[in-house]
Write a protein that holds these residues in place. Structure first.
Motif, PDB file in Angstrom:
ATOM      1  N   ILE A 545       0.865  -1.178   0.000  1.00 39.59           N
ATOM      2  CA  ILE A 545       0.000   0.000   0.000  1.00 39.59           C
ATOM      3  C   ILE A 545       0.902   1.228   0.000  1.00 39.59           C
ATOM      4  N   ARG A 546       0.736   2.023  -1.045  1.00 39.44           N
ATOM      5  CA  ARG A 546       1.609   3.188  -1.164  1.00 39.44           C
ATOM      6  C   ARG A 546       0.945   4.396  -0.506  1.00 39.44           C
ATOM      7  N   GLU A 547      -0.381   4.569  -0.756  1.00 41.62           N
ATOM      8  CA  GLU A 547      -1.092   5.743  -0.210  1.00 41.62           C
ATOM      9  C   GLU A 547      -2.521   5.354   0.121  1.00 41.62           C
ATOM     10  N   GLU A 548      -3.147   6.151   0.983  1.00 47.83           N
ATOM     11  CA  GLU A 548      -4.568   5.943   1.321  1.00 47.83           C
ATOM     12  C   GLU A 548      -5.203   7.304   1.535  1.00 47.83           C
ATOM     13  N   GLY A 549      -6.449   7.487   1.211  1.00 48.92           N
ATOM     14  CA  GLY A 549      -7.141   8.752   1.497  1.00 48.92           C
ATOM     15  C   GLY A 549      -8.273   8.983   0.527  1.00 48.92           C
ATOM     16  N   THR A 550      -8.868  10.180   0.596  1.00 49.25           N
ATOM     17  CA  THR A 550      -9.916  10.521  -0.371  1.00 49.25           C
ATOM     18  C   THR A 550      -9.219  11.069  -1.613  1.00 49.25           C
ATOM     19  N   GLU A 553      -7.539  14.431  -0.894  1.00 45.97           N
ATOM     20  CA  GLU A 553      -6.333  14.284  -0.047  1.00 45.97           C
ATOM     21  C   GLU A 553      -5.163  13.752  -0.883  1.00 45.97           C
ATOM     22  N   LEU A 554      -5.471  12.754  -1.704  1.00 43.14           N
ATOM     23  CA  LEU A 554      -4.389  12.110  -2.469  1.00 43.14           C
ATOM     24  C   LEU A 554      -3.835  13.027  -3.558  1.00 43.14           C
ATOM     25  N   VAL A 555      -4.726  13.841  -4.160  1.00 42.98           N
ATOM     26  CA  VAL A 555      -4.243  14.763  -5.201  1.00 42.98           C
ATOM     27  C   VAL A 555      -3.312  15.797  -4.547  1.00 42.98           C
ATOM     28  N   ARG A 556      -3.723  16.251  -3.325  1.00 44.52           N
ATOM     29  CA  ARG A 556      -2.895  17.250  -2.618  1.00 44.52           C
ATOM     30  C   ARG A 556      -1.520  16.684  -2.245  1.00 44.52           C
ATOM     31  N   LYS A 557      -1.497  15.387  -1.998  1.00 49.05           N
ATOM     32  CA  LYS A 557      -0.258  14.737  -1.560  1.00 49.05           C
ATOM     33  C   LYS A 557       0.824  14.702  -2.650  1.00 49.05           C
ATOM     34  N   GLU A 558       0.354  14.833  -3.887  1.00 49.97           N
ATOM     35  CA  GLU A 558       1.253  14.851  -5.050  1.00 49.97           C
ATOM     36  C   GLU A 558       2.139  13.592  -5.153  1.00 49.97           C
ATOM     37  N   HIS A 563      -0.055  11.499  -9.631  1.00 53.18           N
ATOM     38  CA  HIS A 563       0.638  11.309 -10.907  1.00 53.18           C
ATOM     39  C   HIS A 563      -0.279  10.559 -11.898  1.00 53.18           C
ATOM     40  N   LEU A 564      -0.911   9.487 -11.388  1.00 50.99           N
ATOM     41  CA  LEU A 564      -1.812   8.707 -12.258  1.00 50.99           C
ATOM     42  C   LEU A 564      -2.980   9.577 -12.714  1.00 50.99           C
ATOM     43  N   TRP A 565      -3.497  10.375 -11.792  1.00 51.54           N
ATOM     44  CA  TRP A 565      -4.645  11.250 -12.086  1.00 51.54           C
ATOM     45  C   TRP A 565      -4.268  12.242 -13.192  1.00 51.54           C
ATOM     46  N   GLU A 566      -3.096  12.794 -13.025  1.00 51.18           N
ATOM     47  CA  GLU A 566      -2.618  13.780 -13.999  1.00 51.18           C
ATOM     48  C   GLU A 566      -2.528  13.154 -15.393  1.00 51.18           C
TER      49      GLU A 566
END
Ligand SMILES: Nc1ncnc2c1ncn2[C@@H]1O[C@H](COP(=O)(O)OP(=O)(O)OP(=O)(O)O)[C@@H](O)[C@H]1O
Length: 576
Positions: A545-550, A553-558, A563-566
């Motif tokens: 598990i690399r990251e967790e959140g909404t 939150e995850l977009v803000r975490k950069e 990266h995938l979203w971008e």
């Protein structure tokens, strides 16, 4: 003994009846021997120079008893025939069903190690061999054992020298056959494997014909098919060529017994130590005993081959089913604690600790091969992890009966499997006792009622092979209607809309939204926009598990998610 256990697939008690009848039939078979001996004696005494007249009354009696014997035999053989065949076919019919039932209860981990061709060959061909072994070979073998034993036991009283010379080579013949057991096990194993490979290659060839044409691979795949059939041919010839001499030698040895008996008889006759009557008697009995014996020996290797097939079924039957007796909670959090999981020794999930909360939508995202589907499969207990613990509603998953767990989980995957049945029955798989009203209500909620009503026979339209063809989106909606009807509290979604056109995607998404309302949902998403509103997003990378959140939150975490979203945002405007 092992061969008999194998061929009856562990149910030796099923042989009692056919064995009983066959023994009886063999015992009754002694009658014509005795009658023949008596008839020969009467005829001889009329021509031995003593001047006695031929005892025709006695001879008529013998013919009369023979006629009654033939009638009784016909009835006994009919009963034995029915017992053998019925027993064999009933055993394989119920055996096939219980093997299919057993397969359902094995872990997917075990099943994925086996070739599908191997399993279907076991269900069809191996059972057929066990069937033939019981109905044809076993009675013949028993006859071949009982007759010589009885004959030897009676003939030894008449003249032990003749009896011993008649059967002297038999133990040697059996020894020769026994010596070939190990070789046969090896050769038969190879032949069975070659048969399975050829079946698999043929299936691959037939199923992949479209792709092969598209990529011009027909030549290449045909070579694989030709090689597989070549290997099967070689395995069959090797088996016959190596085992044939053993069988021929044992048959020759058995037949040599007859020759030895004739030699011994001639020698004794010349020495005046044997009467011509006893000599003829041995000749008559010998021909009756040796014929069934040689045909049984001819079929013995086949019987052993069939018993190897039975052994394969038996070993699969003995494969332990997934454990767990406890009833599954209806709903609850799914919790992974330090879970590691490996496929065939290769670890693909490493030390995962996560909670997938009740009544919320948790999305699993991550690059291809990161382990999303594996996490999902563990949630449905398709496998048990090698390390760590998974619980559902606080109950350890491996203590829950798999069937009980599955009754509270619905799955909607991209690949929908519809059975060759009516649309109504395909939806009814969600709930076996659903009424027509419930089926229609589920179909309405899953946005498929309208298109079903446009089909020629509505809900009674056949789907699958030979039935109507449905589009990917239509099949998806039928599978969602199934899940609606099942009304399970946990829904596992493997991005069901990924391969659909925009129009179908909207319909299926609507159906999914209505399915997941207020339930515990775990969804795999390849296109991140479909899970933007998830309560929680878990980002997997390389089995961790690399990251967790909404989403926000995850977009803000950069991090990886951002990266995938971008990337997905930047290509969403592309058009072909
Ligand atoms: N049945 C299997 N036997 C052996 N290895 C497997 C099996 N299923 C998956 N794997 C391997 O496990 C790893 C994780 O696979 P998994 O299907 O869980 O990933 P995923 O994130 O769902 O991938 P995708 O997005 O491409 O579907 C991969 O390396 C895959 O090759």
């Amino acid at each position: 003994m092992n061969a008999i256990k194998n061929i009856t697939i562990g149910h030796t008690e099923r042989l009692y009846k056919p064995v009983g009848y066959t023994m009886l039939a063999n015992l009754v078979n002694i009658v014509p021997f005795c009658l023949s001996i008596e008839a020969i004696r009467i005829i001889f005494s009329a021509f031995d120079g003593s001047g006695q007249p031929l005892d025709t009354t006695h001879l008529w009696w013998i013919f009369g008893i023979m006629a009654v014997y033939m009638l009784v035999m016909a009835l006994a053989e009919r009963a034995s025939y029915r017992a053998n065949f019925r027993g064999a076919y009933e055993m394989s019919a119920s055996g096939r069903l219980s093997l299919a039932e057993h397969l359902r209860k094995l872990s997917l981990g075990f099943l994925s190690k086996r070739d599908p061709g191997d399993l279907s060959s076991m269900l069809v061909t191996d059972f057929m061999m066990a069937e033939t072994g019981i109905s044809h070979h076993l009675p013949q073998l028993m006859g071949a054992v009982v007759m010589p034993v009885l004959a030897f036991a009676s003939l030894i009283w008449i003249d032990w020298r003749m009896a011993v010379s008649m059967f002297a080579a038999l133990p040697l013949a059996l020894l020769v056959l026994w010596a070939s057991t190990k070789a046969q096990r090896k050769l038969s194993g190879r032949q069975i494997q070659a048969k399975i490979n050829a079946g698999n290659r043929l299936e691959e060839y037939l199923q992949g014909i479209r792709v092969m044409k598209a990529y011009n691979l027909l030549g290449d795949r045909f070579v694989r098919l030709r090689n597989a059939f070549g290997e099967l041919r070689r395995a069959c010839i090797r088996q016959e060529a190596l085992l044939g001499p053993f069988v021929l030698l044992s048959i020759t040895l058995v037949r040599a017994g007859l020759t030895m008996m004739v030699l011994c008889g001639t020698y004794l006759l010349l020495g005046g130590e044997l009467s011509i009557l006893v000599f003829v008697l041995f000749l008559v009995v010998g021909s009756r005993v040796f014929d069934p014996l040689t045909s049984a020996l001819t079929n013995f290797t086949e019987f052993r081959y069939f018993s190897i097939a039975g052994g394969r079924i038996l070993s699969l039957m003995n494969e332990p089913e997934m454990k767990g007796e406890r009833q599954s909670p209806v709903a609850g959090d799914i919790r992974f604690e330090h879970v590691s999981f490996a496929y065939q020794g290769k670890e693909v999930l490493h030390d995962i600790t996560v909670t997938l909360p009740k009544n919320s939508l948790t999305a699993l995202v991550g690059p291809s091969g990161s382990g999303k589907s594996t996490v999902m499969k563990l949630c449905a207990r398709f496998y048990d992890p090698q390390q760590g613990r998974i619980s559902f509603g606080g109950v350890p998953m491996d203590e829950i009966a798999p069937e009980s767990l599955m009754s509270h989980i619905s799955m909607v995957f991209q690949d929908v499997y519809l059975f060759q049945d009516t649309i109504r029955n395909n939806i009814r798989f969600g709930k076996a006792d659903a009424t027509d009203e419930e089926i229609i209500a589920a179909a309405r909620k899953a946005c498929c009622h309208d298109f079903i009503m446009r089909l020629p026979q509505g809900y009674d339209t056949m789907v699958g092979e030979g039935g109507c063809t449905l589009s990917g989106g239509e099949k998806q909606r039928i599978s969602i209607a199934r899940a609606m009807l099942k009304d399970a509290q946990v829904i596992l979604l493997d991005e069901a809309t990924a391969s659909l056109d925009p129009e179908n995607e909207v319909e299926v998404q609507r159906a999914i939204n209505s399915l997941i309302k207020g339930r515990t949902v775990i969804a795999i998403a390849h296109r991140l926009k479909t899970i933007k509103n998830a309560d929680r997003i878990i980002v997997l990378d390389n089995g961790r598990i690399r990251e967790e959140g909404t989403h926000d939150e995850l977009v803000r975490k950069e991090g990886l998610y951002a990266h995938l979203w971008e990337i997905q945002e930047s290509i969403s405007g592309w058009k072909l």
